[in-house]
Design a protein around this motif. Structure first.
Motif, PDB file in Angstrom:
ATOM      1  N   ALA A 210       0.844  -1.188   0.000  1.00 50.69           N
ATOM      2  CA  ALA A 210       0.000   0.000   0.000  1.00 50.69           C
ATOM      3  C   ALA A 210       0.880   1.238   0.000  1.00 50.69           C
ATOM      4  O   ALA A 210       1.917   1.272   0.666  1.00 50.69           O
ATOM      5  CB  ALA A 210      -0.929   0.007   1.216  1.00 50.69           C
ATOM      6  N   ASP A 211       0.467   2.232  -0.751  1.00 49.83           N
ATOM      7  CA  ASP A 211       1.196   3.494  -0.800  1.00 49.83           C
ATOM      8  C   ASP A 211       1.115   4.172   0.569  1.00 49.83           C
ATOM      9  O   ASP A 211       0.050   4.223   1.197  1.00 49.83           O
ATOM     10  CB  ASP A 211       0.563   4.383  -1.877  1.00 49.83           C
ATOM     11  CG  ASP A 211       1.328   5.674  -2.091  1.00 49.83           C
ATOM     12  OD1 ASP A 211       2.430   5.824  -1.532  1.00 49.83           O
ATOM     13  OD2 ASP A 211       0.814   6.543  -2.821  1.00 49.83           O
ATOM     14  N   ALA A 212       2.248   4.698   1.034  1.00 47.92           N
ATOM     15  CA  ALA A 212       2.283   5.379   2.326  1.00 47.92           C
ATOM     16  C   ALA A 212       1.300   6.538   2.373  1.00 47.92           C
ATOM     17  O   ALA A 212       0.740   6.859   3.432  1.00 47.92           O
ATOM     18  CB  ALA A 212       3.696   5.876   2.613  1.00 47.92           C
ATOM     19  N   LEU A 213       1.063   7.178   1.234  1.00 49.08           N
ATOM     20  CA  LEU A 213       0.138   8.314   1.199  1.00 49.08           C
ATOM     21  C   LEU A 213      -1.324   7.874   1.282  1.00 49.08           C
ATOM     22  O   LEU A 213      -2.205   8.699   1.461  1.00 49.08           O
ATOM     23  CB  LEU A 213       0.367   9.139  -0.076  1.00 49.08           C
ATOM     24  CG  LEU A 213       1.778   9.741  -0.213  1.00 49.08           C
ATOM     25  CD1 LEU A 213       1.904  10.512  -1.530  1.00 49.08           C
ATOM     26  CD2 LEU A 213       2.099  10.654   0.968  1.00 49.08           C
ATOM     27  N   ASP A 214      -1.578   6.550   1.149  1.00 50.29           N
ATOM     28  CA  ASP A 214      -2.949   6.025   1.267  1.00 50.29           C
ATOM     29  C   ASP A 214      -3.170   5.340   2.615  1.00 50.29           C
ATOM     30  O   ASP A 214      -4.117   4.566   2.770  1.00 50.29           O
ATOM     31  CB  ASP A 214      -3.227   5.017   0.142  1.00 50.29           C
ATOM     32  CG  ASP A 214      -3.379   5.688  -1.212  1.00 50.29           C
ATOM     33  OD1 ASP A 214      -3.851   6.842  -1.246  1.00 50.29           O
ATOM     34  OD2 ASP A 214      -3.028   5.069  -2.221  1.00 50.29           O
ATOM     35  N   PHE A 215      -2.313   5.608   3.589  1.00 55.10           N
ATOM     36  CA  PHE A 215      -2.401   4.921   4.876  1.00 55.10           C
ATOM     37  C   PHE A 215      -3.766   5.123   5.528  1.00 55.10           C
ATOM     38  O   PHE A 215      -4.354   4.188   6.077  1.00 55.10           O
ATOM     39  CB  PHE A 215      -1.302   5.424   5.808  1.00 55.10           C
ATOM     40  CG  PHE A 215      -1.310   4.772   7.163  1.00 55.10           C
ATOM     41  CD1 PHE A 215      -0.819   3.492   7.337  1.00 55.10           C
ATOM     42  CD2 PHE A 215      -1.818   5.439   8.275  1.00 55.10           C
ATOM     43  CE1 PHE A 215      -0.825   2.878   8.579  1.00 55.10           C
ATOM     44  CE2 PHE A 215      -1.837   4.837   9.521  1.00 55.10           C
ATOM     45  CZ  PHE A 215      -1.330   3.546   9.672  1.00 55.10           C
ATOM     46  N   ASN A 216      -4.297   6.330   5.443  1.00 52.70           N
ATOM     47  CA  ASN A 216      -5.596   6.600   6.075  1.00 52.70           C
ATOM     48  C   ASN A 216      -6.705   5.763   5.460  1.00 52.70           C
ATOM     49  O   ASN A 216      -7.599   5.283   6.160  1.00 52.70           O
ATOM     50  CB  ASN A 216      -5.943   8.091   5.955  1.00 52.70           C
ATOM     51  CG  ASN A 216      -7.223   8.440   6.690  1.00 52.70           C
ATOM     52  OD1 ASN A 216      -7.301   8.339   7.906  1.00 52.70           O
ATOM     53  ND2 ASN A 216      -8.248   8.844   5.944  1.00 52.70           N
ATOM     54  N   ALA A 217      -6.652   5.566   4.153  1.00 56.05           N
ATOM     55  CA  ALA A 217      -7.679   4.758   3.496  1.00 56.05           C
ATOM     56  C   ALA A 217      -7.628   3.308   3.966  1.00 56.05           C
ATOM     57  O   ALA A 217      -8.667   2.678   4.193  1.00 56.05           O
ATOM     58  CB  ALA A 217      -7.510   4.832   1.982  1.00 56.05           C
ATOM     59  N   TRP A 218      -6.428   2.787   4.142  1.00 52.17           N
ATOM     60  CA  TRP A 218      -6.292   1.399   4.549  1.00 52.17           C
ATOM     61  C   TRP A 218      -6.678   1.191   6.009  1.00 52.17           C
ATOM     62  O   TRP A 218      -7.126   0.093   6.387  1.00 52.17           O
ATOM     63  CB  TRP A 218      -4.859   0.926   4.318  1.00 52.17           C
ATOM     64  CG  TRP A 218      -4.605   0.635   2.864  1.00 52.17           C
ATOM     65  CD1 TRP A 218      -4.112   1.479   1.925  1.00 52.17           C
ATOM     66  CD2 TRP A 218      -4.880  -0.588   2.198  1.00 52.17           C
ATOM     67  NE1 TRP A 218      -4.049   0.867   0.706  1.00 52.17           N
ATOM     68  CE2 TRP A 218      -4.513  -0.416   0.849  1.00 52.17           C
ATOM     69  CE3 TRP A 218      -5.384  -1.830   2.602  1.00 52.17           C
ATOM     70  CZ2 TRP A 218      -4.637  -1.440  -0.101  1.00 52.17           C
ATOM     71  CZ3 TRP A 218      -5.511  -2.841   1.663  1.00 52.17           C
ATOM     72  CH2 TRP A 218      -5.142  -2.642   0.328  1.00 52.17           C
ATOM     73  N   PRO A 443      -2.840  -1.925  12.108  1.00 57.40           N
ATOM     74  CA  PRO A 443      -4.024  -1.418  12.812  1.00 57.40           C
ATOM     75  C   PRO A 443      -5.296  -2.094  12.317  1.00 57.40           C
ATOM     76  O   PRO A 443      -5.278  -2.835  11.332  1.00 57.40           O
ATOM     77  CB  PRO A 443      -4.000   0.084  12.478  1.00 57.40           C
ATOM     78  CG  PRO A 443      -3.233   0.192  11.210  1.00 57.40           C
ATOM     79  CD  PRO A 443      -2.212  -0.900  11.257  1.00 57.40           C
ATOM     80  N   ALA A 444      -6.417  -1.861  13.035  1.00 57.42           N
ATOM     81  CA  ALA A 444      -7.704  -2.405  12.627  1.00 57.42           C
ATOM     82  C   ALA A 444      -8.016  -1.911  11.212  1.00 57.42           C
ATOM     83  O   ALA A 444      -7.639  -0.795  10.845  1.00 57.42           O
ATOM     84  CB  ALA A 444      -8.788  -1.959  13.609  1.00 57.42           C
ATOM     85  N   PRO A 445      -8.673  -2.735  10.426  1.00 57.92           N
ATOM     86  CA  PRO A 445      -9.357  -3.993  10.766  1.00 57.92           C
ATOM     87  C   PRO A 445      -8.520  -5.245  10.535  1.00 57.92           C
ATOM     88  O   PRO A 445      -9.066  -6.342  10.464  1.00 57.92           O
ATOM     89  CB  PRO A 445     -10.541  -3.969   9.800  1.00 57.92           C
ATOM     90  CG  PRO A 445      -9.976  -3.342   8.551  1.00 57.92           C
ATOM     91  CD  PRO A 445      -9.018  -2.281   9.048  1.00 57.92           C
TER      92      PRO A 445
END
Length: 598
Positions: A210-218, A443-445
């Motif tokens: 996963a792209d580090a800039l998409d961390f919030n989405a994941w 982190p969750a989930p």
């Protein structure tokens, strides 16, 4: 970061105890005999440039020598996997004044001021080399522009600030750049499988990146439609990739950088050999003429008409040298097992030298933890996530805090060494773990119970119960947590000033009054055992501004270059901002590629 890792530096061969038959033969003959033998032998293959190592620095040198110098280039890689340490890094580069920087807020002079301010702050101005610093700052943006215009490389801006925002010359964002995600299928079904895997904990299900800039989405896949679509699409693609390629092909971070450079290199006609260790230099008339490569079918003598460029990743896996040059206990490392210092050994045999005195920081420090997998133990580096966020602390074997847990990993590593701590424990609440992750626990989930069963995560309903499980004094750990909780509620840490520095706050949780402080009040609680460790070594061959290896008289060894961890770090291991290992590797790789064609 990679999956192909050992638990610890092997307690075997050092540079004084050669690791291959060919190297033993070198050291059993005197130098004059070697030179006579090598002068009269024939070559099996011939190239203009031979690059030893396939990390980002070596690949940048190879691409530059090919595209600018119009040279025939071979890249030889010791391991099965291409990409070296770069492939499982975060892929960040420190590049002031790149095309991705707001240029009206920065300048080369300002970046130089920042470096000088940092060295003055830590009283290490003797480590400042203006020729190397100037070469780096002037060339870094040129290197980025060259790669983006001439290859598949694609960089993106990052909001990361310089680590010491209180210093003159620092900027809030723009100097550190990352890599756009890359479709690994472009490499073809064979080469895509040979790119080094990402580190467990930096991917899910083995190789889904996963792209580090998409961390919030994941971490919040159900919060909105965009996040859900991104995560769902990525999982479906990964399932198809596993069937077709045996691994995920959506490359991100360091894997994306290596994938892009490999595509560019292969399309440029650069030849590659993997499982082909360079075991000795071929020397004649005071210069390096080529290298002997050890392949499965025997040694191959390869001539390099113009240059040999060493980029083998340093010596982090060489046990005897790690014990000699790194602080006690810090030889735990995430470097690939092939990083045995082969390039440095070739440089020394060819007349190069190691600088004196030893760097104050001979490696990039980071606490590490050990993960047990079906394929054996793996190492995870705790660079940022799970350390800087509220709701956790780190204690030593006496159950006491000993440093600011939210400091930069290099500063935290130095604090570990100053306190004489080798084993430590990261302790956090369930809320902290599920919101931010802890080490290799996502982190969750994402599931964590398998890590509890393996013993990587230790869980208990109370702090005293957790202390008993990990072998600490329950009364001491309870007292430490109670004291910390008082600080957290007040928003101030008078013991270690956690959350006060610009770096702390940049990587903390901005939704909290103090982004790095949160009490450990509600169970269950979790712990991870950690060791003092390193990400990569930063002490190597002495080089000049064109990455030429220097001898004891400060003269270049003709035809020989070293980049990345095979060369000495241009700031002698100091690390005032993110991207200052990969950045120098590629910048001086670019300069080596240019200079080799002259």
């Amino acid at each position: 970061m990679a999956l192909q890792l050992l638990t610890k530096c092997p307690r075997r061969s050092g540079f004084g105890t050669p690791v291959t038959i060919a190297t033993r033969n070198i050291r059993s003959r005197n130098f004059a005999t070697i030179r006579h033998f090598q002068t009269t032998q024939q070559y099996d293959e011939e190239f203009d440039v031979v690059v030893v190592g396939s990390g980002a620095g070596g690949l940048t040198a190879a691409i530059t020598a090919t595209l600018v110098g119009k040279q025939k280039v071979l890249v030889t890689e010791k391991s099965k996997w291409f990409g070296g340490t770069s492939a499982f890094s975060g892929g960040a580069l420190w590049v002031p004044m790149s095309r991705h920087t707001e240029k009206d807020t920065d300048s080369i002079a300002r970046a130089k001021t920042y470096i000088q301010s940092y060295l003055q702050k830590i009283s290490r101005m003797e480590d400042y080399d203006d020729a190397l610093v100037s070469a780096y700052l002037e060339t870094a943006p040129e290197m980025v522009e060259f790669l983006e215009s001439s290859s598949a490389a694609q960089f993106v801006p990052c909001a990361t600030p310089d680590y010491y925002m209180e210093l003159e010359g620092a900027v809030t964002a723009g100097r550190t750049i990352l890599n756009a995600p890359y479709d690994g299928r472009r490499l073809g079904s064979k080469l895509v499988k040979q790119v080094r895997y990402p580190l467990q904990g930096y991917c899910a299900f083995g190789s889904m990146q996963a792209d580090a800039l998409d961390f919030n989405a994941w971490t919040h896949p159900f919060s909105n439609f965009r996040n859900l679509a991104l995560v769902t699409g990525s999982v479906l693609r990964y399932m198809v990739d596993r069937v077709r390629y045996g691994k995920g092909t959506n490359f991100c971070n360091g894997n994306a950088l290596v994938g892009r450079l490999l595509e560019s290199a292969t399309r440029s006609g650069i030849e590659f050999r993997n499982e082909a260790a360079a075991i000795e230099p071929i020397l004649a008339d005071g210069r390096i003429m080529g290298v002997v490569i050890d392949r499965h079918d025997g040694p191959v003598r390869v001539r390099a008409k113009k240059a040999v460029i060493l980029a083998t990743g340093g010596f982090a896996r060489n046990g005897s040298w790690a014990r000699k040059f790194l602080p006690a206990g810090s030889e735990w490392t995430v470097s690939p097992r092939s990083n045995q210092g082969d390039g440095i050994q070739i440089g020394l045999t060819s007349g190069g030298v190691l600088p004196k005195p030893l760097n104050e920081n001979a490696a990039l420090w980071s606490p590490v933890s050990e993960i047990k997998t079906r394929k054996g133990p793996r190492i995870y580096p705790h660079f940022v996530m799970g350390l800087t966020k509220p709701g956790s602390i780190i204690v030593d074997v006496d159950a006491r805090r000993f440093a600011n847990e939210s400091a930069s990993y290099q500063d935290f590593g130095k604090a570990v060494q100053a306190a004489g701590v080798q084993k430590q424990y990261l302790i956090g609440t369930k809320a902290h773990l599920r919101k931010y992750g802890m080490g290799a626990a996502l982190p969750a989930p994402y599931p964590i119970n398998h890590l509890v069963r393996q013993g990587y995560l230790v869980r208990a309903p109370t702090i005293s119960g957790l202390a008993t499980k990990i072998g600490l004094d329950p009364r001491k750990l309870t007292a430490t947590v109670e004291k910390f909780n008082k600080f957290a509620r007040e928003g101030k840490d008078p013991d270690f000033h956690r959350g006060e520095a610009g770096y702390d706050r940049a990587f903390g949780d901005p939704s909290q009054p103090n982004p790095c402080l949160g009490p450990l009040e509600h169970g269950p609680f979790y712990a991870i055992s950690m060791h003092a460790g390193n990400g990569i070594t930063m002490y190597g061959l002495k080089t000049n501004q064109d990455a030429q290896v220097l001898d004891s008289q400060e003269n270049p060894v003709p035809g020989l270059y070293a980049v990345g961890a095979d060369s000495n770090h241009f700031l002698r291991g100091h690390y005032p901002s993110g991207g200052l290992t990969l950045g120098p590797s590629m910048v001086f790789g670019y300069r080596a590629g240019l200079h080799s064609g002259r």
